[in-house]
Design a protein around this motif. Structure first.
Motif, PDB file in Angstrom:
ATOM      1  N   PHE A 227      36.010 -38.426  39.053  1.00  0.00           N
ATOM      2  CA  PHE A 227      34.821 -39.230  38.748  1.00  0.00           C
ATOM      3  C   PHE A 227      35.008 -40.712  39.064  1.00  0.00           C
ATOM      4  O   PHE A 227      34.083 -41.370  39.517  1.00  0.00           O
ATOM      5  CB  PHE A 227      34.434 -39.051  37.279  1.00  0.00           C
ATOM      6  CG  PHE A 227      33.753 -37.742  37.001  1.00  0.00           C
ATOM      7  CD1 PHE A 227      32.378 -37.606  37.138  1.00  0.00           C
ATOM      8  CD2 PHE A 227      34.487 -36.618  36.653  1.00  0.00           C
ATOM      9  CE1 PHE A 227      31.745 -36.393  36.910  1.00  0.00           C
ATOM     10  CE2 PHE A 227      33.869 -35.400  36.419  1.00  0.00           C
ATOM     11  CZ  PHE A 227      32.496 -35.283  36.551  1.00  0.00           C
ATOM     12  N   ALA A 228      36.203 -41.231  38.823  1.00  0.00           N
ATOM     13  CA  ALA A 228      36.416 -42.669  39.068  1.00  0.00           C
ATOM     14  C   ALA A 228      36.394 -42.990  40.548  1.00  0.00           C
ATOM     15  O   ALA A 228      35.954 -44.069  40.952  1.00  0.00           O
ATOM     16  CB  ALA A 228      37.744 -43.110  38.455  1.00  0.00           C
ATOM     17  N   LYS A 229      36.833 -42.060  41.369  1.00  0.00           N
ATOM     18  CA  LYS A 229      36.922 -42.310  42.806  1.00  0.00           C
ATOM     19  C   LYS A 229      35.855 -41.561  43.596  1.00  0.00           C
ATOM     20  O   LYS A 229      35.267 -42.105  44.533  1.00  0.00           O
ATOM     21  CB  LYS A 229      38.316 -41.912  43.313  1.00  0.00           C
ATOM     22  CG  LYS A 229      39.457 -42.597  42.594  1.00  0.00           C
ATOM     23  CD  LYS A 229      39.483 -44.085  42.864  1.00  0.00           C
ATOM     24  CE  LYS A 229      40.586 -44.781  42.088  1.00  0.00           C
ATOM     25  NZ  LYS A 229      41.924 -44.395  42.520  1.00  0.00           N
ATOM     26  N   GLY A 230      35.604 -40.308  43.223  1.00  0.00           N
ATOM     27  CA  GLY A 230      34.694 -39.492  44.009  1.00  0.00           C
ATOM     28  C   GLY A 230      33.212 -39.794  43.815  1.00  0.00           C
ATOM     29  O   GLY A 230      32.385 -39.421  44.644  1.00  0.00           O
ATOM     30  N   GLU A 237      29.004 -48.658  44.829  1.00  0.00           N
ATOM     31  CA  GLU A 237      27.699 -48.085  44.513  1.00  0.00           C
ATOM     32  C   GLU A 237      27.880 -46.637  44.068  1.00  0.00           C
ATOM     33  O   GLU A 237      28.506 -45.839  44.760  1.00  0.00           O
ATOM     34  CB  GLU A 237      26.787 -48.135  45.745  1.00  0.00           C
ATOM     35  CG  GLU A 237      25.426 -47.467  45.526  1.00  0.00           C
ATOM     36  CD  GLU A 237      24.642 -47.349  46.811  1.00  0.00           C
ATOM     37  OE1 GLU A 237      23.594 -46.685  46.796  1.00  0.00           O
ATOM     38  OE2 GLU A 237      25.091 -47.914  47.837  1.00  0.00           O
ATOM     39  N   GLU A 238      27.314 -46.283  42.913  1.00  0.00           N
ATOM     40  CA  GLU A 238      27.491 -44.928  42.387  1.00  0.00           C
ATOM     41  C   GLU A 238      26.547 -43.960  43.078  1.00  0.00           C
ATOM     42  O   GLU A 238      25.373 -44.267  43.316  1.00  0.00           O
ATOM     43  CB  GLU A 238      27.265 -44.897  40.877  1.00  0.00           C
ATOM     44  CG  GLU A 238      27.608 -43.539  40.274  1.00  0.00           C
ATOM     45  CD  GLU A 238      27.863 -43.599  38.780  1.00  0.00           C
ATOM     46  OE1 GLU A 238      27.585 -42.598  38.112  1.00  0.00           O
ATOM     47  OE2 GLU A 238      28.335 -44.656  38.302  1.00  0.00           O
ATOM     48  N   ASP A 239      27.067 -42.803  43.396  1.00  0.00           N
ATOM     49  CA  ASP A 239      26.282 -41.757  44.055  1.00  0.00           C
ATOM     50  C   ASP A 239      25.165 -41.294  43.118  1.00  0.00           C
ATOM     51  O   ASP A 239      25.363 -41.146  41.902  1.00  0.00           O
ATOM     52  CB  ASP A 239      27.194 -40.586  44.414  1.00  0.00           C
ATOM     53  CG  ASP A 239      26.611 -39.700  45.500  1.00  0.00           C
ATOM     54  OD1 ASP A 239      25.382 -39.686  45.643  1.00  0.00           O
ATOM     55  OD2 ASP A 239      27.387 -39.012  46.188  1.00  0.00           O
ATOM     56  N   SER A 240      23.996 -41.032  43.668  1.00  0.00           N
ATOM     57  CA  SER A 240      22.856 -40.601  42.846  1.00  0.00           C
ATOM     58  C   SER A 240      22.977 -39.141  42.422  1.00  0.00           C
ATOM     59  O   SER A 240      22.336 -38.712  41.466  1.00  0.00           O
ATOM     60  CB  SER A 240      21.547 -40.798  43.624  1.00  0.00           C
ATOM     61  OG  SER A 240      21.572 -40.034  44.827  1.00  0.00           O
ATOM     62  N   GLU A 241      23.794 -38.370  43.116  1.00  0.00           N
ATOM     63  CA  GLU A 241      23.994 -36.954  42.785  1.00  0.00           C
ATOM     64  C   GLU A 241      25.490 -36.672  42.747  1.00  0.00           C
ATOM     65  O   GLU A 241      26.181 -36.819  43.744  1.00  0.00           O
ATOM     66  CB  GLU A 241      23.299 -36.057  43.814  1.00  0.00           C
ATOM     67  CG  GLU A 241      23.408 -34.577  43.497  1.00  0.00           C
ATOM     68  CD  GLU A 241      22.667 -33.719  44.514  1.00  0.00           C
ATOM     69  OE1 GLU A 241      21.542 -33.291  44.227  1.00  0.00           O
ATOM     70  OE2 GLU A 241      23.242 -33.507  45.605  1.00  0.00           O
ATOM     71  N   ILE A 242      25.988 -36.277  41.585  1.00  0.00           N
ATOM     72  CA  ILE A 242      27.420 -36.024  41.396  1.00  0.00           C
ATOM     73  C   ILE A 242      27.649 -34.516  41.266  1.00  0.00           C
ATOM     74  O   ILE A 242      27.278 -33.898  40.262  1.00  0.00           O
ATOM     75  CB  ILE A 242      27.968 -36.737  40.142  1.00  0.00           C
ATOM     76  CG1 ILE A 242      27.585 -38.214  40.138  1.00  0.00           C
ATOM     77  CG2 ILE A 242      29.475 -36.547  40.049  1.00  0.00           C
ATOM     78  CD1 ILE A 242      28.187 -39.004  41.269  1.00  0.00           C
ATOM     79  N   ASN A 243      28.233 -33.936  42.286  1.00  0.00           N
ATOM     80  CA  ASN A 243      28.552 -32.506  42.267  1.00  0.00           C
ATOM     81  C   ASN A 243      30.068 -32.320  42.227  1.00  0.00           C
ATOM     82  O   ASN A 243      30.807 -32.978  42.971  1.00  0.00           O
ATOM     83  CB  ASN A 243      27.997 -31.815  43.516  1.00  0.00           C
ATOM     84  CG  ASN A 243      26.496 -31.917  43.616  1.00  0.00           C
ATOM     85  OD1 ASN A 243      25.783 -31.808  42.616  1.00  0.00           O
ATOM     86  ND2 ASN A 243      25.999 -32.156  44.817  1.00  0.00           N
ATOM     87  N   VAL A 244      30.518 -31.427  41.344  1.00  0.00           N
ATOM     88  CA  VAL A 244      31.946 -31.204  41.159  1.00  0.00           C
ATOM     89  C   VAL A 244      32.226 -29.708  41.238  1.00  0.00           C
ATOM     90  O   VAL A 244      31.456 -28.891  40.715  1.00  0.00           O
ATOM     91  CB  VAL A 244      32.430 -31.755  39.799  1.00  0.00           C
ATOM     92  CG1 VAL A 244      33.906 -31.436  39.584  1.00  0.00           C
ATOM     93  CG2 VAL A 244      32.209 -33.258  39.735  1.00  0.00           C
ATOM     94  N   LEU A 338      33.738 -31.389  51.063  1.00  0.00           N
ATOM     95  CA  LEU A 338      33.902 -32.675  50.389  1.00  0.00           C
ATOM     96  C   LEU A 338      33.037 -33.750  51.042  1.00  0.00           C
ATOM     97  O   LEU A 338      32.965 -33.851  52.266  1.00  0.00           O
ATOM     98  CB  LEU A 338      35.384 -33.087  50.461  1.00  0.00           C
ATOM     99  CG  LEU A 338      35.855 -34.184  49.504  1.00  0.00           C
ATOM    100  CD1 LEU A 338      35.747 -33.727  48.054  1.00  0.00           C
ATOM    101  CD2 LEU A 338      37.304 -34.564  49.842  1.00  0.00           C
ATOM    102  N   LYS A 339      32.363 -34.547  50.208  1.00  0.00           N
ATOM    103  CA  LYS A 339      31.609 -35.683  50.723  1.00  0.00           C
ATOM    104  C   LYS A 339      32.579 -36.690  51.352  1.00  0.00           C
ATOM    105  O   LYS A 339      33.767 -36.708  51.024  1.00  0.00           O
ATOM    106  CB  LYS A 339      30.816 -36.351  49.603  1.00  0.00           C
ATOM    107  CG  LYS A 339      29.684 -35.496  49.045  1.00  0.00           C
ATOM    108  CD  LYS A 339      28.908 -36.249  47.970  1.00  0.00           C
ATOM    109  CE  LYS A 339      27.766 -35.413  47.413  1.00  0.00           C
ATOM    110  NZ  LYS A 339      26.981 -36.135  46.383  1.00  0.00           N
ATOM    111  N   SER A 340      32.053 -37.530  52.204  1.00  0.00           N
ATOM    112  CA  SER A 340      32.911 -38.476  52.927  1.00  0.00           C
ATOM    113  C   SER A 340      33.655 -39.406  51.974  1.00  0.00           C
ATOM    114  O   SER A 340      34.753 -39.877  52.284  1.00  0.00           O
ATOM    115  CB  SER A 340      32.082 -39.290  53.917  1.00  0.00           C
ATOM    116  OG  SER A 340      31.076 -40.025  53.232  1.00  0.00           O
ATOM    117  N   HIS A 341      33.077 -39.670  50.802  1.00  0.00           N
ATOM    118  CA  HIS A 341      33.719 -40.532  49.817  1.00  0.00           C
ATOM    119  C   HIS A 341      34.298 -39.722  48.661  1.00  0.00           C
ATOM    120  O   HIS A 341      34.733 -40.287  47.653  1.00  0.00           O
ATOM    121  CB  HIS A 341      32.726 -41.557  49.264  1.00  0.00           C
ATOM    122  CG  HIS A 341      31.489 -40.928  48.683  1.00  0.00           C
ATOM    123  ND1 HIS A 341      30.429 -40.520  49.482  1.00  0.00           N
ATOM    124  CD2 HIS A 341      31.144 -40.622  47.412  1.00  0.00           C
ATOM    125  CE1 HIS A 341      29.488 -40.001  48.702  1.00  0.00           C
ATOM    126  NE2 HIS A 341      29.903 -40.055  47.442  1.00  0.00           N
ATOM    127  N   GLY A 342      34.295 -38.404  48.794  1.00  0.00           N
ATOM    128  CA  GLY A 342      34.747 -37.530  47.720  1.00  0.00           C
ATOM    129  C   GLY A 342      36.264 -37.506  47.556  1.00  0.00           C
ATOM    130  O   GLY A 342      37.022 -38.039  48.363  1.00  0.00           O
TER     131      GLY A 342
END
Length: 420
Positions: A227-230, A237-244, A338-342
């Motif tokens: 969560f802190a990095k992904g 900027e925080e992602d609007s959709e967080i999928n784990v 994985l997202k590019s910033h995930g």
């Protein structure tokens, strides 16, 4: 015992270039770098039909007898001897009469910070990479000492002396990891009944530790990493959709922590029927943001890739009865999901029953992930004493048959795409 073995006991000081010359003499004249004390003993005592149960090699002797007060010049000679032994085929992970590899011996003697230890770890990495390449072809590997003619060694000038008779104690370590054991075979594990206790998930009959509550702090590290990095895109900027995605529910420790972060969607992939039953009982199927993928990740992740609609800020992997070869297959899915910033992370228990093997895998993971365009950084965390399987006092393993940890440090992995 041959003069090669005696040489590696460093009978005289200082350790100078004459040691290099003698070592090259023995090896170039036909004594294998893998020639063991046990083989020499059996030959000397005319024991022909008994297979040695341990393999005390010249490298074991070198690590056992190298003086702890060696000067820097002597250490360099010893390091050169190690390189020569490896050039002639010495094994980095053979087990001696005490059940130790050469690296284990150095650790026990407090010499882990010596160059020799790093040489052994590097040799382990090279051996693993070579083994993979060899396994791609139909090749037969012949041990150096198969069909060994010991009498040939006696023809080397000033090579073999008469040794005093000495008993070599040979012990056989119990092996609890048969190919069909639940800890080694995934299908066997999936067919094995599991049992939840107050602080562990174990196989019901064998008492193998599948997951234990001592891992809670490690799971917290994993959750915070995801969560802190992904969850952050560029410029914080925080992602609007967080999928784990968590692969392997076990006791649900990290999944509980993930839920506290309220992700948009929380995927859980789990294959064992007893664990799935526990998840239903505990209401995981009823949580609005949870998607349970029943079955092996090897089967279920294909669906996510084919769908092409779900990508993850964080992926965590923690399964039982899977091996590093399985993880190499998983990396193919990680780069696709994985997202590019995930961020990708996993419970790093690779080779954790021996510290030297644990560190070999650490380097292998960095190399393999780099081939996928992923950068892996490790954070070293001290493991409490009661977590170690070789602890003589009370430990978390007291009622567990198969322990899976003996390293004093945990290397927590944080893996992201390389930012070119």
């Amino acid at each position: 015992m041959s003069d090669l073995h005696d040489l590696c006991k460093f009978p005289t000081r200082p350790i100078d270039k004459t040691y290099i010359d003698q070592l090259k003499h023995y090896l170039s004249n036909g004594i294998p770098a893998t020639y063991t004390v046990e083989e020499a003993y059996n030959y000397t005592h005319n024991i022909e039909d008994e297979e040695p149960s341990s393999t005390t090699t010249p490298l074991h002797l070198l690590c056992t007898f190298v003086p702890v007060d060696a000067k820097d010049e002597e250490k360099e000679i010893v390091s050169e001897m190690v390189e020569i032994l490896f050039e002639y085929g010495a094994g980095w992970c053979f087990v001696d009469v005490n059940g130790d590899t050469p690296g284990c011996i150095l650790i026990k003697r407090g010499l882990k910070d010596w160059k020799v230890y790093d040489q052994i770890v590097d040799a382990g990495v090279r051996a693993e990479l070579l083994l993979r390449k060899v396994s791609e072809f139909d090749m037969e590997i012949i041990e150096d000492t198969d069909d060994l003619n010991h009498e040939e060694f006696e023809n080397i000038p000033e090579l073999v002396k008469e040794e005093p008779k000495e008993e070599v104690q040979q012990t056989k370590e119990e092996v609890d990891d048969a190919p069909d054991a639940p800890s080694q075979n995934q299908q066997s594990y999936l067919n094995t009944k599991l049992e939840y206790t107050d602080d562990a998930l174990i196989t019901k009959d064998r008492k193998d530790g599948v997951m234990m509550s001592w891992e809670t702090d490690i799971m917290k590290l994993g959750s915070e990493t995801l969560f802190a990095k992904g969850s952050l895109i560029e410029d914080n900027e925080e992602d609007s959709e967080i999928n784990v995605l968590n692969i392997g529910f076990g006791m649900g420790i990290i999944d509980g922590m993930i839920q506290q972060k309220s992700p948009t969607t929380h995927y859980i992939c789990e294959a064992h029927p007893d664990v799935l039953k526990k998840m239903k009982q505990d209401g995981w199927y009823d949580k609005p943001n949870v998607v349970v993928l029943e079955g092996r990740w090897q089967d279920r992740l294909d669906e996510l890739l084919s769908n092409g609609k779900v990508f993850f800020n964080g992926i965590y992997y923690d399964t039982f009865s899977e091996h590093y070869s399985d993880m190499l297959e998983l990396f193919d899915y990680v780069v696709g999901l994985l997202k590019s910033h995930g961020v990708f992370s996993f419970f790093n228990g690779l080779g954790a029953d021996r510290q030297v093997i644990y560190e070999v895998y650490k380097k292998l993971v960095e190399i393999d992930l780099g081939n996928y365009g992923l950068n892996c950084q490790f954070e070293a965390i001290d493991i409490p004493k009661e977590m170690l399987q070789d602890n003589q006092d009370r430990s978390v393993w007291d009622n567990v048959k198969r322990s899976y940890w003996s390293c004093p440090v945990y290397y927590h992995p944080e893996i992201k795409f390389i930012d070119y």
